[in-house]
Design a protein around this motif. Structure first.
Motif, short mmCIF file in Angstrom:
data_model
loop_
_atom_site.label_atom_id
_atom_site.label_comp_id
_atom_site.label_asym_id
_atom_site.label_seq_id
_atom_site.Cartn_x
_atom_site.Cartn_y
_atom_site.Cartn_z
N ALA A 152 0.83 -1.20 0.00
CA ALA A 152 0.00 0.00 0.00
C ALA A 152 0.87 1.26 0.00
N LEU A 160 -0.99 4.29 -1.52
CA LEU A 160 -2.22 4.17 -0.73
C LEU A 160 -1.89 4.39 0.74
N LEU A 211 -4.34 3.29 3.64
CA LEU A 211 -4.35 1.84 3.81
C LEU A 211 -3.06 1.35 4.48
N SER A 212 -1.93 1.92 4.10
CA SER A 212 -0.66 1.49 4.70
C SER A 212 -0.65 1.79 6.20
#
Length: 148
Positions: free
Chosen positions: A101, A106, A109-110
């Motif tokens: 991610a 992202l 999300l990470s």
């Protein structure tokens, strides 16, 4: 009253002493802290590689266990290898999602994935194994499915 026997070898056994489990968890947590403090996400590749090697070859080859468990008090308590393999799989999953991610841009999300990993590790170091709870629920679900 006799002292419980603690297996001090690194051979693959069905029960792993808790101080070794804690050594692995401490290594993951320190890697997460280093990543957050430095914003160098590649650091998370280290616990990922350690977990993959441990999953493939056993606790004997886990660098975190070798480095950190000698610093912890020897524990007569153990954790089942079956649970450890499930928890190891969860750690690998969270680390892969976090790294993928991040490198895909992202960010939210990470951080969510890294937060979930961190929460699970901190809970485990505090005495509550979230992965064990999830595994138990999964086994209960499977048992209920087999009955119907």
């Amino acid at each position: 009253m006799s002292q419980p026997v603690v297996n001090l070898s690194y051979e693959c056994v069905e029960e792993v002493p808790l101080h070794r489990v804690r050594g692995n968890q401490l290594g993951i947590l320190l890697s997460v802290i280093a990543t957050v403090l430095t914003q160098q996400w590649w650091i998370l590749a280290l616990p990922l590689v350690v977990q993959l090697i441990s999953r493939t070859y056993g606790v004997k080859y886990n660098v975190f266990v070798r480095l950190f468990s000698p610093l912890l008090p020897v524990s007569p308590r153990t954790e089942a290898r079956e649970l450890l393999r499930f928890n190891n799989l969860l750690a690998i999953l969270f680390l892969v999602v976090t790294l993928a991610a991040h490198y895909l841009g992202l960010t939210v999300l990470s951080y969510i994935s890294l937060g979930m990993l961190t929460a699970a590790v901190v809970a485990a170091l505090s005495g509550f194994c979230l992965g064990c709870f999830m595994y138990f629920q999964y086994k209960q679900f499977r048992l209920r499915q087999q009955r119907h």
